[in-house]
Design a protein around this motif. Structure first.
Motif, PDB file in Angstrom:
ATOM      1  N   GLY A  70      59.024  23.935   7.975  1.00 27.31           N
ATOM      2  CA  GLY A  70      60.089  24.024   8.976  1.00 27.31           C
ATOM      3  C   GLY A  70      59.231  24.475  10.065  1.00 27.31           C
ATOM      4  O   GLY A  70      59.231  24.672  11.507  1.00 27.31           O
ATOM      5  N   ARG A  71      58.321  25.598   9.914  1.00 28.71           N
ATOM      6  CA  ARG A  71      57.254  26.573  10.560  1.00 28.71           C
ATOM      7  C   ARG A  71      56.790  25.347  11.238  1.00 28.71           C
ATOM      8  O   ARG A  71      56.077  25.708  12.819  1.00 28.71           O
ATOM      9  N   TYR A  72      56.068  24.916  10.262  1.00 25.75           N
ATOM     10  CA  TYR A  72      54.744  23.757  10.860  1.00 25.75           C
ATOM     11  C   TYR A  72      55.428  23.403  12.045  1.00 25.75           C
ATOM     12  O   TYR A  72      54.603  22.014  13.042  1.00 25.75           O
ATOM     13  N   ASN A 139      42.060  31.599  16.020  1.00 24.21           N
ATOM     14  CA  ASN A 139      43.080  31.967  15.893  1.00 24.21           C
ATOM     15  C   ASN A 139      44.622  32.606  16.120  1.00 24.21           C
ATOM     16  O   ASN A 139      45.229  32.915  15.492  1.00 24.21           O
ATOM     17  N   THR A 140      44.510  31.781  16.950  1.00 24.62           N
ATOM     18  CA  THR A 140      45.908  31.839  17.943  1.00 24.62           C
ATOM     19  C   THR A 140      46.629  30.887  18.597  1.00 24.62           C
ATOM     20  O   THR A 140      45.585  29.261  18.364  1.00 24.62           O
ATOM     21  N   TYR A 141      48.068  30.385  19.426  1.00 23.37           N
ATOM     22  CA  TYR A 141      48.362  29.448  19.761  1.00 23.37           C
ATOM     23  C   TYR A 141      47.464  28.951  20.715  1.00 23.37           C
ATOM     24  O   TYR A 141      47.297  27.659  21.008  1.00 23.37           O
ATOM     25  N   GLU A 225      50.486  30.355   9.413  1.00 19.77           N
ATOM     26  CA  GLU A 225      51.733  30.761   9.728  1.00 19.77           C
ATOM     27  C   GLU A 225      51.305  29.773  11.290  1.00 19.77           C
ATOM     28  O   GLU A 225      53.004  29.440  12.279  1.00 19.77           O
ATOM     29  N   LEU A 226      50.020  29.411  11.769  1.00 25.23           N
ATOM     30  CA  LEU A 226      50.214  29.153  13.001  1.00 25.23           C
ATOM     31  C   LEU A 226      50.023  27.623  13.297  1.00 25.23           C
ATOM     32  O   LEU A 226      49.472  26.847  14.107  1.00 25.23           O
TER      33      LEU A 226
END
Length: 280
Positions: A70-72, A139-141, A225-226
């Motif tokens: 769901g997070r993906y 490693n960030t959005y 998580e990202l």
């Protein structure tokens, strides 16, 4: 004779359309069929279009196999939305400048935008990695948003510029006579008239951003998580086996937001794509 010829043309058009749609939709049909088959029968049973063992179990199990699924999916939607918003903020004034203003190297820079579109993201991964690392954005959005914006701005400018050129200049000249500035005219006159074209460009950018996430995610991001959905699908691949039915179910579930987005805006897309086709 003419009626018969017209009927044959319509039949031929319908047949050609049917096979074209079948060719386009066949991968999705096969994905859906695989998602309904249990793994115990998927690799051993003979190929059949329909089977008594079809079930929705994979759509329930995929959330357990990949707890962050769901997070993906939400990450994919967030990244695509952010890319679309930032791209449109840049594209609207840029396309207006190319459509209305005359400045040096205008044609040359437009050709440069077209040349950028000839390169895929894979060609520029190393310089992009160095730039993002120097800016501390790995490693960030932002590591997945900024490259997406960079590659989609040229396409957006080309598409929107063609639409803005169809808006009569007299409307803007009337606003200038009343004392309106260039930016005020853009916001109050041009943008409202260009809504169908803006929807077409925004939809194209959104779909493009959704489709190109995989390459940037696996290169510029290591935080689980990202990760967007295309990269998250790798978690269905185990050390000894791959749950193909759950992977197909997750992929179809991830594509659903894009399909809904397209269906909701379908009438606006048709209006935008056909604008200017009929000369009054």
């Amino acid at each position: 004779m003419m009626d018969r010829l017209s009927l044959l043309q319509k039949i031929g058009l319908y047949i050609a359309t049917f096979f074209f749609l079948l060719f386009i939709l066949m991968p999705f049909i096969e994905m859906f069929r695989v998602s309904l088959r249990p793994m115990s029968h998927l690799m051993t049973a003979d190929f059949t279009w329909w089977s008594d063992d079809f079930s929705w179990q994979a759509y329930r199990d995929m959330w357990k196999t990949v707890p962050l699924l769901g997070r993906y999916i939400l990450n994919s939607i967030f990244i695509s939305t952010a890319v679309t918003a930032i791209t449109m903020v840049v594209v609207i004034p840029s396309a207006y400048a190319y459509a209305r203003l005359d400045f040096p190297y205008r044609a040359l820079s437009l050709g440069g935008f077209l040349a950028v579109n000839m390169f895929t993201g894979a060609v520029l991964l190393i310089p992009l990695y160095r730039v993002l690392r120097s800016l501390g954005m790995l490693n960030t959005y932002w590591a997945m948003i900024i490259p997406g914006v960079a590659f989609l701005i040229p396409t957006g400018i080309w598409l929107l510029r063609s639409y803005l050129e169809k808006i009569p200049k007299e409307l803007e000249e009337a606003a200038f006579v009343d004392g309106a500035s260039r930016m005020y005219t853009l916001r109050r006159v041009v943008v409202p008239l260009a809504v169908p074209g803006l929807i077409v460009v925004a939809t194209s950018v959104f779909i493009g951003a959704y489709a190109q996430q995989f390459l940037f995610a696996i290169t510029f991001n290591n935080v689980r998580e990202l990760q967007p959905l295309p990269a998250g699908l790798f978690e269905f691949i185990g050390y000894q086996d791959t749950t193909w039915n759950e992977m197909m179910a997750a992929a179809l579930t991830g594509v659903l937001p894009v399909m809904l987005f397209f269906l909701v805006l379908q009438k606006y897309l048709v209006a935008g794509l056909t604008a200017g086709a009929v000369k009054e």
